[in-house]
Design an enzyme around this catalytic site. Structure first.
Site, short mmCIF file in Angstrom:
data_model
loop_
_atom_site.label_atom_id
_atom_site.label_comp_id
_atom_site.label_asym_id
_atom_site.label_seq_id
_atom_site.Cartn_x
_atom_site.Cartn_y
_atom_site.Cartn_z
N ASP A 106 -79.76 -29.93 46.36
CA ASP A 106 -80.85 -29.21 45.73
C ASP A 106 -80.67 -27.70 45.85
OD1 ASP A 106 -83.23 -28.65 44.51
OD2 ASP A 106 -84.41 -29.99 45.77
N ARG A 107 -81.13 -26.99 44.84
CA ARG A 107 -81.10 -25.53 44.86
C ARG A 107 -82.17 -24.96 45.77
NH1 ARG A 107 -82.45 -21.71 39.59
NH2 ARG A 107 -82.48 -19.71 40.70
#
Length: 374
Positions: A106-107
């Site tokens: 995930d960013r």
């Protein structure tokens, strides 16, 4: 021939080869996903800041310490995996395709994951001079082979839920989720406002999607949603952790599956001990492994989406299996006032948010500003 009724290998022509006029773009009506323990009453905030969501990747092998490939343990914040891979390639003077990784992270999180690039044995990698925003290289080690997608044993999560509204309610649910939760694909798989499912509907209606990455996202999202619908149906029908005759089960901690023609006491014991898990299908071409009552049940669940199942076959997407039940490993937690700090590990490809949705009704603060990494 429809995947729903075929019990042998399915051979279908690629839809891209057809010259028929594209059909209307229609996204099927998908049922809301059922909660195994009922919808949570407590609320909380997730990802108020990146450090509230920490992921550490554990590889499925031990690096050899020698070879023409360099593994980099990278800590990234506020960047997605594919962007970081491109930046590493640019810094090393390589083509982007030469930098690989084991999985997407995930960013909107602090994630520590492995990247790989070719470095000749007598050559040094002067990464100390690289300047990639939001990225720190924590460790390097040589290996004999290129890092491949899926080469992950498990991911370790350290999560922080803030402003928990009902600690007693959450305590009760913490005890429940150790028994297992539905192994749903997380909402980020489907894109902002279900955009990847809309892409799938466009593709299946005969429209061209030249971009390979977008096409892949569309296909992945469609199969993930069909999987979720099957798992949700198991929950709704009270057979979440049960086996029908002719089922296919998956060994815990492994991608290996096998057919269970007759459900006997030995199989039930293994199911109860979480040595095996029920599975659901990711539709596509290939041999159908279920039989009897289990096959009939699967056909009934996929019947409303027969057009999408057939479209996946026509596009030569291979069928796969995935465990329908997910048990978090080594779960522990601590309270700091109304903030819950939670730790657990999940097999590769599983979503921490699918554990959290059974625990608390959370608001993902990061989604108020931008969409999650796909």
């Amino acid at each position: 021939m429809s995947q729903l009724n075929n019990t042998t290998d399915i051979v279908a022509e690629t839809a891209a080869a057809t010259t028929e006029v594209a059909a209307p773009v229609i996204v099927p009506e998908f049922s809301p996903l059922a909660y195994l323990y009922g919808e949570p009453a407590a609320t909380a905030l997730l990802r108020s800041e990146p450090s509230d969501f920490v992921v550490d990747e554990e590889l499925s092998f031990t690096p050899t310490g020698a070879g023409e490939h360099m593994l980099l343990l990278v800590e990234k914040i506020g960047q997605n995996t594919q962007y970081v891979a491109k930046q590493i390639a640019a810094a090393a003077g390589l083509k982007a395709r030469l930098v690989s990784y084991a999985g997407l992270k995930d960013r909107h999180a602090v994630t520590r994951q492995w990247f790989c690039l070719p470095v000749p044995i007598k050559q040094e990698l002067n990464y100390q001079h690289w300047n990639i925003e939001g990225v720190r290289i924590l460790k390097t080690v040589r290996h004999q082979r290129r890092l491949k997608i899926g080469s992950i044993k498990q991911n370790h999560f350290q999560l922080r839920l803030r402003s928990v509204s009902d600690k007693a309610e959450v305590e009760k649910r913490l005890a429940l989720i150790t028994q297992g939760v539905p192994n749903y694909y997380g909402e980020q798989r489907f894109g902002h406002d279900g955009g990847n499912l809309k892409l799938a509907a466009k593709l299946f209606a005969g429209h061209s999607i030249p971009d390979r990455q977008l096409r892949g996202l569309a296909l992945s999202a469609s199969r993930s949603m069909l999987f979720n619908q099957q798992v949700s149906a198991r929950v709704q029908q009270g057979i979440f952790d049960q086996l029908l005759p002719g089922s296919v089960v998956q060994l815990d901690g492994s991608g290996s599956v096998f057919h269970v023609e007759h459900v006997d006491q030995a199989i039930l014991q293994r199911l109860m001990e979480a040595d095996i898990h029920p599975t659901a299908v990711l539709p596509g071409i290939g041999k159908v492994l279920e039989s009897g009552e289990a096959l009939e049940w699967q056909q009934a669940q996929l019947a409303p989406f027969a057009h999408w199942v057939q479209a996946l076959c026509d596009l030569n997407v291979n069928t796969e299996r995935r465990a329908a039940r997910l048990k978090p490993k080594a779960l522990s937690y601590q309270w700091q006032a109304d903030t819950l700090e939670l730790q657990f590990a999940l097999p590769t490809g599983c979503f921490a948010t699918s554990v959290l949705r059974e625990l608390v009704k959370y608001q993902d603060v990061s989604r108020d500003f931008s969409s999650l990494e796909l």
